[in-house]
Design an enzyme around this catalytic site. Structure first.
Site, PDB file in Angstrom:
ATOM      1  CB  CYS A  31      32.330  20.907   9.152  1.00  0.00           C
ATOM      2  SG  CYS A  31      31.347  20.161  10.465  1.00  0.00           S
ATOM      3  CG  ASP A  50       2.692  -1.865  -5.313  1.00  0.00           C
ATOM      4  OD1 ASP A  50       2.180  -1.664  -6.431  1.00  0.00           O
ATOM      5  OD2 ASP A  50       3.055  -0.957  -4.559  1.00  0.00           O
ATOM      6  CD  GLU A  77      -6.545 -13.895  -5.282  1.00  0.00           C
ATOM      7  OE1 GLU A  77      -5.897 -13.170  -6.060  1.00  0.00           O
ATOM      8  OE2 GLU A  77      -7.407 -14.700  -5.656  1.00  0.00           O
ATOM      9  CB  CYS A  82      33.206  17.217   8.632  1.00  0.00           C
ATOM     10  SG  CYS A  82      34.192  17.948   9.931  1.00  0.00           S
ATOM     11  CB  CYS A 111      33.990  17.574  14.023  1.00  0.00           C
ATOM     12  SG  CYS A 111      32.303  17.896  13.521  1.00  0.00           S
ATOM     13  CE  LYS A 118      -5.038   0.501  -5.316  1.00  0.00           C
ATOM     14  NZ  LYS A 118      -4.472   1.691  -5.637  1.00  0.00           N
ATOM     15  CB  CYS A 160      34.101  21.510  13.745  1.00  0.00           C
ATOM     16  SG  CYS A 160      34.627  20.602  12.285  1.00  0.00           S
ATOM     17  CE  LYS A 209      -4.753  -3.604  -6.896  1.00  0.00           C
ATOM     18  NZ  LYS A 209      -3.547  -3.044  -7.478  1.00  0.00           N
ATOM     19  CE1 TYR A 257      -3.703 -11.146 -11.907  1.00  0.00           C
ATOM     20  CE2 TYR A 257      -1.838 -10.461 -10.565  1.00  0.00           C
ATOM     21  CZ  TYR A 257      -2.613 -10.323 -11.697  1.00  0.00           C
ATOM     22  OH  TYR A 257      -2.302  -9.373 -12.617  1.00  0.00           O
TER      23      TYR A 257
HETATM   24  S1  IVH Z   1      -6.859  -9.957 -10.428  1.00  0.00           S
HETATM   25  C1  IVH Z   1      -9.678  -9.620 -13.856  1.00  0.00           C
HETATM   26  N1  IVH Z   1      -5.462 -10.343  -8.252  1.00  0.00           N
HETATM   27  O1  IVH Z   1      -3.765  -5.245  -9.728  1.00  0.00           O
HETATM   28  C2  IVH Z   1      -8.909  -9.384 -12.644  1.00  0.00           C
HETATM   29  N2  IVH Z   1      -4.860  -8.519  -9.647  1.00  0.00           N
HETATM   30  O2  IVH Z   1      -5.489  -2.960 -10.292  1.00  0.00           O
HETATM   31  C3  IVH Z   1      -7.506  -9.132 -12.908  1.00  0.00           C
HETATM   32  N3  IVH Z   1      -2.911  -7.261  -8.866  1.00  0.00           N
HETATM   33  O3  IVH Z   1      -3.699  -5.601 -13.200  1.00  0.00           O
HETATM   34  C4  IVH Z   1      -6.648  -8.847 -11.771  1.00  0.00           C
HETATM   35  N4  IVH Z   1      -2.526  -8.469  -7.069  1.00  0.00           N
HETATM   36  O4  IVH Z   1      -1.605  -6.255 -11.899  1.00  0.00           O
HETATM   37  C5  IVH Z   1      -5.634  -9.568  -9.339  1.00  0.00           C
HETATM   38  N5  IVH Z   1      -4.294 -10.832  -6.305  1.00  0.00           N
HETATM   39  C6  IVH Z   1      -4.451 -10.076  -7.389  1.00  0.00           C
HETATM   40  C7  IVH Z   1      -3.606  -8.987  -7.681  1.00  0.00           C
HETATM   41  C8  IVH Z   1      -3.865  -8.222  -8.821  1.00  0.00           C
HETATM   42  C9  IVH Z   1      -2.115  -7.442  -7.803  1.00  0.00           C
HETATM   43  C10 IVH Z   1      -2.747  -6.185  -9.853  1.00  0.00           C
HETATM   44  C11 IVH Z   1      -2.790  -6.662 -11.279  1.00  0.00           C
HETATM   45  C12 IVH Z   1      -3.922  -5.942 -11.884  1.00  0.00           C
HETATM   46  C13 IVH Z   1      -4.043  -4.731 -11.004  1.00  0.00           C
HETATM   47  C14 IVH Z   1      -5.429  -4.130 -11.046  1.00  0.00           C
END
Ligand code: IVH
Length: 670
Positions: A408, A118, A114, A426, A432, A314, A411, A116, A226
Site C-alpha cells: 500500500c 451519435d 434535429e 490494501c 491505513c 457539431k 500504510c 445529431k 430522421y
Molecule cells: S440525415 C442525406 N439526420 O449523421 C442525409 N443524419 O454525418 C442523411 N445522423 O449518416 C443523414 N443524426 O448516421 C441525419 N438527425 C439526423 C442525424 C443524422 C445522426 C448521422 C447519420 C449520418 C451521419 C452523417
C-alpha cells in the site's frame, strides 16, 4: 500541381484511410473525432483548389465505412449519404448563404432542426406495414443485412400502426445505445475483465453487428428515424411533416425535433441543445439542420456525398489529445487501490482536466498504456473523464512501464487481489490512514450525514493529528480544537460545529448509507431502511432474511451481515448512538404495501422544499419505483415540485398521474 501538394494529399489520404479503417471496420479509434474531421477538412480544401487531383480512392469520396463480410450484403437503391459539417456560426451562415444564392432567394428558410444522434445509420424497410429488412449504411451503397438483430431493438415496430402507409416504405435513422445502459454494460464488462467500449456509438455498432441476435437483444439499443429512403407513394411535402407522419405510424422519433424559421432561431436551437445535451438519455454530438420543403431539397440536390440542403452543426469537441505525465496510486475507503493518470492539463468543454482514472490493473493492460504515452481523453457530460485509447504511433522511446504496487502506498501493508475480482486492495483496514480518511469523508458526505465545511484538507488534518479515529469522534470535538486547524478561524469552526450538531438528527437510510457497507449505495440503503424499519432489526438480520428483500442479492446480504458481525463496526455504531445520532422511527408498515410503486416509471421535476432531490429519489426507489430523466408515454407518475416547467406540461398533455411534494410525502407515510 506542385509535388508539395501531391505529397500533402498523399499524406492526408494515408492518415484518413488508416484512421477510417480502424474506426469503421475495427470499431476502434486512435484519434479524436474532431481531429479526424479537421484532417478531412484539410483534404477537401486542397481537393477543392485542385479538383483535377481528386482520385476515386480519396477518403473524401467515401461516404461511410466498408461493409463487413459476416452479414449478407444489401444494396441501397438510394444511397445512404453523409452530411457536411459546420463547426461555428460562421460555417452555418455560409451554408445559408450558399443555398440562398443557389436558389436566388432572400427570404428566411424553414428548417427541420434535429439532434445529431451519435450512433450508426440504419435503414428499415417496411412492406405492407411489416418490417422485412434492416441494413446498416456500410459504404453508403452496400450495407449489411442486420434484420434479425434490428428486430430485437425494443422500439423498432415490426408492424406499422394505422393503414395509410405506402406499400413500400424505407425509414432511415440512427441506432444508438442509451447512456445509462452503456455505462452499466461497461461496468459489468470491467468487472468481468471483458472488452470495454470506448463510447456508446462503438457499443451500438458492436451490438448491432453481433452474429447472435440474442446478444443484441440484451443491449439497450434504440432507433430514432430522421429521413425516408425508398417510398412507393408520396407522403408529405415537408420533411418535418414526414417525420411526424412516421411517428403516427409508430416509428420512434426524437422528441427534440423542431421546425424553425430563420437562422437566428436555428442558432437558438443549437444553443438550447447544448444546454439540454446532458439531460438526454442518449449521446448527441451536434444538431442537423435540414431545409424543410421537400421541393426545395430537390432543387438543391447533392454534391458527391452529401446533400446541399442539410448540414451537421457539431458541438465543440469532447475528446482531446494529451500526455500521461505520471501514474499515482490512490487508496479508497474499502482499500481499493486505483491507478490515476496524471495528465498534461487540457481544457475540454470549459473544464481543465489533469487526472483520469485508470480503474484497475486490468485496464492498464487492456489500454496497453505507459507513462509518456499520448492518449485521447473524453469527457462526456457529467461523466468523469476517461482515457479512450493510446495513440501508439506517438509513443516515445522513453515511455515507461506502469508497475502496480505490491504494498500500500500509504500504510505499506501488503496488497491483495481476490481471484475473480478486478480490484487490488490494501489489507491495512483502519491502520491505513488513507482508508480511515475516506471512511470519515464518506460518513459526513452530502448524501450521508451531510456535515458542511468538512473539506478534504480539514479531514486530513483531523486524521493526521489523530483527533478523529472513528466517525463518533467528530461529535466529541470542541470548537477550539477545530479552530486550531490550518485554514480555520473561529467563525468557520463555529459553522462546522453547528453543522455537526445538525447532523445528529438524520434518517435511518442516510445512517445506513453513511456506514459505507460494501455495495450498499444510496438506493440500497433506502431499501434496507424501508424493509427493516429499525436499525436493531437490520443489525441482527440473517442472510436469508436479507435476500428475501426485493433487489437484495446474495453478495449484498453477505456484505451486510459481515459488516454488522464485526466487533469494531459494532463498537463504532454504538459509539455513534451514544453521541446522540438519532432519527425518526417509522411505524411498521403493512408489508403488502411495501412495494407501492413496484416497477412504476417515475420522473422528478421542479424543486423540492421538504427534502433533497436525492432523498426523494432514494425513497421512491425504495418503494420500487424506477426513476428516469424525461417524460414519455412510458412514464407512470410525475412528482412535480415548485416551478416545474416543460416536463409538467408534457405529463399533463400525456395524461400522466402527477403528485406534488406533499402528496408524495403522504404516499411515503401512508
Ligand atoms: S440525415 C442525406 N439526420 O449523421 C442525409 N443524419 O454525418 C442523411 N445522423 O449518416 C443523414 N443524426 O448516421 C441525419 N438527425 C439526423 C442525424 C443524422 C445522426 C448521422 C447519420 C449520418 C451521419 C452523417
Amino acid at each position: 500541381m506542385t509535388t508539395n501538394i501531391q505529397q500533402q494529399l498523399q499524406k492526408l489520404k494515408a492518415q484518413l484511410n488508416y484512421h477510417g479503417h480502424l474506426y469503421y471496420v475495427e470499431n476502434k479509434s486512435e484519434l479524436p473525432d474532431a481531429e479526424y474531421d479537421q484532417l478531412m477538412q484539410q483534404l477537401r480544401a486542397i481537393e477543392a483548389d485542385h479538383p483535377e487531383n481528386i482520385s476515386a480512392d480519396s477518403p473524401s469520396q467515401r461516404v461511410g465505412g466498408r461493409s463487413l463480410n459476416a452479414f449478407m450484403q444489401v444494396h441501397h437503391e438510394i444511397p445512404m449519404l453523409s452530411l457536411d459539417n459546420a463547426f461555428d456560426d460562421t460555417d452555418l451562415l455560409a451554408f445559408e448563404k450558399r443555398i440562398k444564392e443557389r436558389l436566388n432567394r432572400a427570404d428566411d428558410f424553414t428548417f427541420s432542426c434535429e439532434p445529431k444522434l451519435d450512433g450508426l445509420a440504419v435503414s428499415l424497410m417496411y412492406e405492407k406495414g411489416v418490417l422485412v429488412r434492416a441494413a446498416t449504411r456500410g459504404d453508403g451503397t452496400t450495407g449489411e443485412n442486420i434484420t434479425n438483430n434490428a428486430r430485437t431493438i425494443k422500439n423498432v415496430p415490426l408492424q406499422l400502426q394505422g393503414t395509410d402507409w405506402p406499400v413500400q416504405l424505407e425509414v432511415r435513422g440512427e441506432v444508438l445505445m442509451l447512456k445509462e445502459g452503456f455505462n452499466k454494460l461497461n461496468e459489468k464488462n470491467l468487472k468481468k475483465g471483458k472488452k470495454i467500449f470506448v463510447n456508446s456509438r462503438n457499443a451500438a455498432a458492436g451490438s448491432i453487428r453481433q452474429l447472435d441476435p440474442k446478444i443484441t437483444a440484451t443491449r439497450p439499443l434504440r432507433f430514432y428515424a430522421y429521413s425516408l429512403g425508398l417510398i412507393s407513394e408520396v407522403v408529405d411535402d415537408s420533411h418535418f411533416g414526414r417525420l411526424k407522419q412516421l411517428h403516427q405510424w409508430g416509428i420512434p422519433l426524437s422528441s427534440e425535433v423542431k421546425k424553425v424559421k430563420g437562422l437566428s432561431n436555428v442558432i437558438a436551437y443549437y444553443q438550447n441543445m447544448i444546454a439540454l445535451r446532458n439531460t438526454l438519455p442518449y449521446e448527441i454530438d451536434g444538431v442537423v439542420i435540414k431545409v424543410d420543403a421537400i421541393a426545395t431539397q430537390k432543387q438543391l440536390g447533392f454534391i458527391a456525398r452529401a446533400p446541399r440542403w442539410a448540414i451537421a452543426y457539431k458541438f465543440p469537441a469532447q475528446e482531446k489529445i494529451t500526455i500521461v505525465l505520471d501514474v499515482e496510486f490512490q487508496v479508497g475507503r474499502t482499500g481499493a487501490i486505483t491507478p490515476v493518470a496524471k495528465l498534461a492539463p487540457i481544457v475540454i468543454g470549459g473544464v481543465t482536466i489533469s487526472n483520469a482514472t485508470l480503474h484497475n490493473a486490468d485496464k492498464i493492460v487492456r489500454l496497453d498504456i505507459k507513462i509518456g504515452d499520448t492518449v485521447i481523453i473524453r469527457r462526456a457530460g457529467d461523466v468523469i473523464p476517461q482515457i479512450v485509447c493510446v495513440v501508439k504511433s506517438r509513443r516515445p522511446d522513453y515511455a515507461k512501464k506502469i508497475v502496480f504496487p505490491t504494498e500500500c502506498p500509504v500504510c505499506h501493508s501488503h496488497v491483495k487481489r481476490i481471484e475473480g475480482e478486478a480490484v487490488t486492495r490494501c489489507s491495512g483496514r483502519l491502520i491505513c490512514l488513507a482508508q480511515r480518511k475516506e471512511t470519515i469523508k464518506h460518513f459526513f458526505s452530502r448524501k450521508a450525514l451531510n456535515v458542511n465545511g468538512l473539506g478534504d484538507k480539514i479531514i486530513k488534518q483531523l486524521i493526521d493529528k489523530e483527533l478523529v479515529k472513528e466517525p463518533a469522534d467528530l461529535f466529541k470535538l470542541s470548537a477550539e480544537q477545530i479552530a486550531m486547524l490550518k485554514r480555520m478561524g473561529p467563525r468557520s469552526a463555529q459553522k462546522i460545529m453547528l453543522s455537526i450538531k445538525k447532523a445528529k438528527k438524520t434518517t435511518l437510510a442516510r445512517f445506513i448509507y453513511s456506514l459505507g457497507i460494501r455495495e450498499v449505495g444510496e438506493t440500497m440503503a433506502a431499501t434496507l431502511a424501508h424493509s427493516f424499519v429499525t436499525l436493531k432489526v437490520l443489525r441482527t438480520a440473517s442472510e436469508k432474511q436479507l435476500v428475501s428483500v426485493h433487489n437484495v442479492g446474495a453478495v449484498i446480504a453477505k456484505h451486510v451481515t459481515s459488516f454488522f458481525g464485526e466487533e469494531k463496526n459494532k463498537n463504532a455504531i454504538n459509539a455513534l448512538l451514544e453521541v446522540g445520532i438519532h432519527w425518526h422511527e417509522i411505524k411498521l408498515r403493512d408489508k403488502s404495501k411495501s412495494l407501492l410503486l413496484d416497477g412504476k416509471v417515475v420522473v422528478l421535476t421542479g424543486s423540492l422544499s421538504q427534502m433533497t432531490r436525492s432523498d426523494a429519489k432514494a425513497a421512491l426507489q425504495a418503494f420500487g419505483a424506477k426513476i428516469t430523466g424525461s417524460v414519455s408515454t412510458k412514464t407512470d407518475l410525475l412528482i412535480a415540485g415548485e416551478a416545474a416547467g416543460s416536463k409538467l406540461a408534457k405529463a399533463q398533455t400525456l395524461g400522466i398521474e402527477i403528485l406534488n411534494e406533499n402528496e408524495m410525502i403522504k404516499l411515503f407515510l401512508n
